[in-house]
Design an enzyme around this catalytic site. Structure first.
Site, short mmCIF file in Angstrom:
data_model
loop_
_atom_site.label_atom_id
_atom_site.label_comp_id
_atom_site.label_asym_id
_atom_site.label_seq_id
_atom_site.Cartn_x
_atom_site.Cartn_y
_atom_site.Cartn_z
CD GLU A 56 108.07 -26.47 3.25
OE1 GLU A 56 107.94 -26.42 2.02
OE2 GLU A 56 107.17 -26.88 4.00
CD GLU A 112 105.06 -23.22 6.16
OE1 GLU A 112 104.36 -23.84 5.34
OE2 GLU A 112 106.11 -22.64 5.85
C1 GAL Z 1 104.97 -24.71 2.52
C2 GAL Z 1 105.79 -23.46 2.37
C3 GAL Z 1 104.95 -22.21 2.53
C4 GAL Z 1 103.67 -22.32 1.76
C5 GAL Z 1 102.94 -23.56 2.20
C6 GAL Z 1 101.61 -23.73 1.52
O1 GAL Z 1 105.57 -25.79 1.87
O2 GAL Z 1 106.83 -23.45 3.30
O3 GAL Z 1 105.70 -21.10 2.09
O4 GAL Z 1 103.95 -22.37 0.40
O5 GAL Z 1 103.73 -24.68 1.92
O6 GAL Z 1 100.97 -24.92 1.94
#
Ligand code: GAL
Length: 671
Positions: A150, A304
């Site tokens: 990110e 994710e």
């Molecule tokens: C994202 C990040 C992850 C984790 C996740 C939690 O922004 O890439 O490492 O922190 O959020 O929602």
């Protein structure tokens, strides 16, 4: 040479075994098989475990993790671990700590605490990536590289002295000599002239509003600085492992980073999808369509999503039953070939211990979340052979431009109520309701494949954009643009000679005044002719528009420009260019979108009840796969197109009419 990737629909999660004793790992492997996981993202935050002291590398634990994955037939999306430098490194190189606009240095102790222009950061990151690439180049588990994490999420821009030096270098490459920079930034204004490159600074906190040209270039420079960090790693990976695809996880429509300029350096687009429970389904659809469009329709990945509750909102309610499945299938419906979660096993400690995971603190597969995550795993496995690699073909596009976004939202006037992304999303929502496929494209993109193009609030026209739009319309395209468009050039300097500048001829109008309204000010648009006949509310913005060849389809109802054009159309060559001089109600936007699509012959996939979404992916053999998603809680009737269909989820045959249950999905292959 890279092989087509992926060869099946990917399903998995961020996996952080380093947080657990090795005795837990075997249980993870068992549970992953139950959930049909075929890929995991590992090593995202492991730099401190790989380099214990300067140049003292140790890979034993990562070797064991990679071995274990290979043994179990689970692929590794191997992260380069560069998102969070180890504590010893932060101590050794305090210049690496990022600096905010008001001059505060950000310390370590969380994550992403590095300045993207720090030489030490880049040097150490490059060295680590080379070690990783050389060590795992032949490893059977290695399926994809995951660069950093990110980019720009926590440090959207840095203003340190190192960045000042790098900014000057960046400007010199762009402007070659100082008078050109002075001209671009309009420095005759407020005694801002530069006589020496050394005097140019990042736009730090100043007594009054910063120079808009400088602000804009700093956004560009920061996006480019982060891109340089990415490319530094990607170049090493390409050199050592040319056959392994490279990704980095994007953050949807993320203002600080111009994803259009990044996309060509990335093999597979992936992004993190974290809607609120209140986020409407069309908004998730927008996010997918943007990501899919970055590489001209090449399937993207959800890197994710959360299986349950988040931990970083003010309050974090759980996802309601059925939503995980629907959101996962919606991703595939919009062209994704993979869905991964954050994360596999819920952390015991640290800042994310209350972020949900597929395996909860309780530790078994018995809970609701595990079972609900396992269901799409099995379903995606079932549909994969019929779906993977198929493409969405859009006849409609929305133009989106990061540079315009930056410029329009750093305006000392005329209104702080202008939100560019909101305007883009409003028109997206109107189109989405019609169940047409939509691409989101940059303004310089070749538009010839589209029947309808909507370019909301295109305040800034970079060189060549007006001509691109003109070419598109004269060749037969239908374009719609909206208020406050065509105002400035790429340096945020007003195009003289009357608004909307370079679009004046194409739109056949002259905008004499624009009138940004305060909260509570509003007006109405009156339309006399069918199919839009009626009176519609409008707010945010009004304009005094004169016709110069265009026809007024709608006029303002009140105020000093009552009866003046509010909605116009101009014929140009074979096509038509529409202009909307205000923010129209959702109702009018939807009707307009429908009218434009119908006139232009855009195929509407199916007429269905509100809240039911339909998309279609086309396979290389020409057969089509329809996705029907019912986002409502209650059942809805569906009338299928002509033909017979097989449901890929359960093998049943369908034709003509059916009823889809609430929160359910159907995936139908044309026979
Ligand atoms: C994202 C990040 C992850 C984790 C996740 C939690 O922004 O890439 O490492 O922190 O959020 O929602």
């Amino acid at each position: 040479m890279q092989k087509p990737f992926p060869s099946t629909i990917l399903y998995g999660a961020d996996y952080n075994p380093e947080q657990w004793p090795e005795s837990v790992w075997q249980e993870d492997m068992r549970l992953m098989k139950v959930a049909r996981v075929n890929i995991v993202t590992i090593n995202v935050f492991s730099w401190a475990l790989l380099e214990l002291a300067p140049d003292e590398y140790t890979f034993g634990q990562l070797d064991r993790i990679m071995e274990m994955l290979a043994e179990h037939g689970i692929a590794a999306d191997l992260a380069t671990a560069t998102a969070t430098p180890p504590t010893w490194m932060s101590r050794m190189y305090p210049d690496m700590w990022p600096v905010t606009r008001d001059g505060k240095r950000l310390s370590y102790g969380s994550r992403q605490h590095y300045c993207p222009n720090s030489h030490d950061y880049r040097r150490k990151a490059g060295a680590l990536v080379r070690r990783l690439a050389e060590r795992y180049r032949e490893h059977p588990a290695l399926a994809m590289w995951h660069v950093n994490n990110e980019y720009g999420d926590h440090v959207k821009a840095c203003y340190c002295d190192g960045c000042a030096v790098a900014f000057r270098r960046w400007l010199m490459a762009r402007y070659t000599w100082l008078p050109e920079l002075n001209d671009a930034w309009s420095t005759s204004f407020w005694s801002q002239r530069y006589f020496d490159w050394e005097d140019v600074m990042p736009p730090r906190l100043t007594p009054a509003g910063n120079n808009p040209g400088q602000m804009l270039d700093y956004q560009r420079f920061m996006s480019d600085s982060l891109l340089e960090c990415y490319r530094l790693e990607a170049n090493v990976l390409r050199e050592v492992t040319p056959a392994i695809p490279i990704t980095t996880n994007f953050i949807v429509a993320f203002k600080p980073v111009d994803y259009f300029s990044w996309a060509r350096h990335i093999d597979v687009i992936s992004f993190d999808l974290y809607p609120r429970n209140t986020t409407p389904p069309w908004e998730n659809a927008f996010r997918h369509d943007l990501m899919r469009s970055l590489k001209n329709g090449q399937p993207h990945l959800v890197m994710e999503q959360t299986p349950g509750q988040l931990n970083w909102m003010e309050q974090n309610p759980h996802k309601r039953p059925g939503r995980i499945r629907l959101q996962s299938l919606q991703a595939v419906a919009h062209g994704a070939d993979g869905v991964l979660y954050f994360q596999w096993r819920q952390s015991q400690g640290g800042a994310e211990k209350f972020h949900s995971a597929i395996v909860p603190h309780e530790g078994s597969e018995r809970g609701r979340i595990f079972r609900q995550a396992a269901q799409p795993g099995a379903e995606l496995e079932r549909i994969a052979p019929d779906v993977v690699g198929s493409r969405i073909r859009a006849e409609v596009a929305i133009v989106m431009d990061w540079h315009n976004w930056w410029a329009v939202e750093y305006l000392p006037g005329p209104s702080d109520r202008l939100r560019y992304l909101e305007q883009v999303k409003r028109w997206y929502a109107a189109l989405h309701g019609l169940n047409v496929a939509i691409d989101i494209v940059a303004p310089e993109h070749d538009l010839s494949q589209y029947r309808v193009v909507i370019a909301p609030l295109l305040y800034m026209l970079k060189a060549g954009v007006a001509q691109n739009l003109e070419r598109y319309v004269t060749a037969g395209g239908t374009l719609l643009t909206t208020f406050f468009s065509g105002i400035v050039d790429e340096h945020d300097r007003v195009t003289l000679g009357g608004y909307p500048g370079e679009l004046r001829k194409l739109l056949g109008i002259y905008v004499e005044e624009f009138d940004p309204w305060t909260e509570g000010m509003s007006n109405e648009v009156i339309i006399a002719d069918e199919p839009l006949r009626g009176k519609y509310a409008c707010d945010l913005w009004g304009e005094v528009v004169h016709l110069e060849g265009a026809r007024a389809l709608g006029v303002f109802a009140r105020d000093y420009y009552a009866h003046g054009p509010a909605l116009t159309v101009n014929r140009s060559g074979e096509g038509r260019a529409y202009y909307v001089a205000t923010q129209v109600s959702d109702e009018l936007a939807s009707k307009l979108a429908r009218m434009l699509c119908q006139q232009a012959g855009v195929e509407l996939l199916m007429e269905v009840a509100e809240g039911v979404e339909v998309t279609r992916r086309a396979r290389s053999d020409g057969r089509k796969v329809y996705f029907i998603l019912n986002h409502n809680d209650s059942p809805a009737p569906v009338t299928l197109p002509q033909g017979r269909f097989t449901s890929l989820l359960d093998g049943l045959d369908f034709s003509e009419q059916l009823v889809i249950a609430g929160r359910d999905a159907l995936i139908l292959l044309e026979k």
